[in-house]
Write a protein that holds these residues in place. Structure first.
Motif, PDB file in Angstrom:
ATOM      1  N   TRP A   7      46.451  41.320 -20.437  1.00 51.75           N
ATOM      2  CA  TRP A   7      47.629  41.979 -19.898  1.00 51.75           C
ATOM      3  C   TRP A   7      48.487  41.112 -18.982  1.00 51.75           C
TER       4      TRP A   7
ATOM      5  N   VAL B  49      53.429  44.045 -16.699  1.00 47.10           N
ATOM      6  CA  VAL B  49      53.506  43.926 -15.239  1.00 47.10           C
ATOM      7  C   VAL B  49      52.831  45.125 -14.591  1.00 47.10           C
ATOM      8  N   ARG B  50      53.120  46.321 -15.086  1.00 45.26           N
ATOM      9  CA  ARG B  50      52.530  47.542 -14.534  1.00 45.26           C
ATOM     10  C   ARG B  50      51.021  47.547 -14.723  1.00 45.26           C
TER      11      ARG B  50
ATOM     12  N   GLY C  19      53.331  37.872 -22.307  1.00 42.22           N
ATOM     13  CA  GLY C  19      54.297  38.767 -22.943  1.00 42.22           C
ATOM     14  C   GLY C  19      53.961  40.204 -22.602  1.00 42.22           C
ATOM     15  N   GLY C  20      54.701  41.124 -23.098  1.00 38.36           N
ATOM     16  CA  GLY C  20      54.422  42.529 -22.844  1.00 38.36           C
ATOM     17  C   GLY C  20      55.412  43.186 -21.901  1.00 38.36           C
ATOM     18  N   GLY C  21      56.275  42.417 -21.272  1.00 41.81           N
ATOM     19  CA  GLY C  21      57.354  42.959 -20.459  1.00 41.81           C
ATOM     20  C   GLY C  21      56.891  43.806 -19.286  1.00 41.81           C
ATOM     21  N   ASP C  22      57.648  44.884 -19.036  1.00 38.88           N
ATOM     22  CA  ASP C  22      57.388  45.753 -17.891  1.00 38.88           C
ATOM     23  C   ASP C  22      56.032  46.444 -17.990  1.00 38.88           C
ATOM     24  N   GLU C  23      55.609  46.784 -19.200  1.00 36.43           N
ATOM     25  CA  GLU C  23      54.299  47.417 -19.389  1.00 36.43           C
ATOM     26  C   GLU C  23      53.190  46.481 -18.929  1.00 36.43           C
TER      27      GLU C  23
ATOM     28  N   PRO D 234      51.366  39.155 -17.493  1.00 36.99           N
ATOM     29  CA  PRO D 234      52.780  39.136 -17.915  1.00 36.99           C
ATOM     30  C   PRO D 234      53.217  37.827 -18.564  1.00 36.99           C
ATOM     31  N   ASP D 235      52.572  36.723 -18.249  1.00 41.18           N
ATOM     32  CA  ASP D 235      52.920  35.446 -18.879  1.00 41.18           C
ATOM     33  C   ASP D 235      52.583  35.442 -20.364  1.00 41.18           C
TER      34      ASP D 235
END
Length: 183
Positions: free
Chosen positions: A18, A29-30, A23-27, A20-21
């Protein structure tokens, strides 16, 4: 309960998936903020397991909180809470006064326990007394961040060695609370 090595291994696996580096965007990060908050909660709880104490007779301290949160807070921070005060975050930190401290963010205030202080170990700062919140992610290590709170009186309280995603989640929460309190 899983051992320290199993928890660390599970954390690494979830972080690989999970981060963020990746990929996966805001999801992402959350989710990474949730993973870090859970791992920090377990780490803070481990710091208080060395000296188990019997709860007082009658109602247990912090009985409205989940067991993991109660363990992470430890007896002194639990005593400092008001009845039914909701705890949003608990994480190990370091301060200039104590390299081993525990930071707790509740619905009303920020509390911290200075583990190596002989007296006045628990400190707190109500949201109404916070003038500004800032966050600095250390570029060299990228594994740590420092959260700084400036009071209305001009004093600064800095909490270092936070995981960057946990620190940003706390910063967002405090900024939201400050914005709501000033309306």
């Amino acid at each position: 309960m899983a051992g320290e090595k199993e928890v660390a291994a599970a954390y690494r696996e979830l972080a690989k998936r999970w981060h963020p580096d990746q990929g996966g965007g805001d999801e992402a990060v959350r989710r990474m903020a949730e993973i870090n908050a859970a791992f920090d909660l377990l780490r803070a709880g481990a710091a208080h397991q060395a000296a188990p104490r019997k709860p007082p007779r009658g109602r247990r301290r912090g009985s409205w909180l989940p067991d993991a949160v109660r363990r992470a807070l430890g007896p002194e921070l639990l005593d400092a809470l008001s009845d039914r005060e909701a705890v949003k975050f608990v994480t190990p930190v370091s301060t200039w006064a104590s390299p081993r401290a525990v930071l707790a963010v509740t619905e009303r205030r920020v509390l911290w326990l200075l583990d190596d202080a002989p007296v006045a170990r628990v400190r707190s700062l109500a949201y109404r007394d916070i003038a500004a919140v800032s966050l600095k992610v250390h570029r060299l290590r990228r594994k740590a961040a420092t959260l700084t709170l400036k009071t209305n009186g001009g004093r600064r309280h800095s909490f270092a060695d936070l995981r960057p995603h946990t620190a940003s989640a706390i910063e967002r929460h405090l900024r939201d609370e400050l914005a709501h309190s000033r309306l």
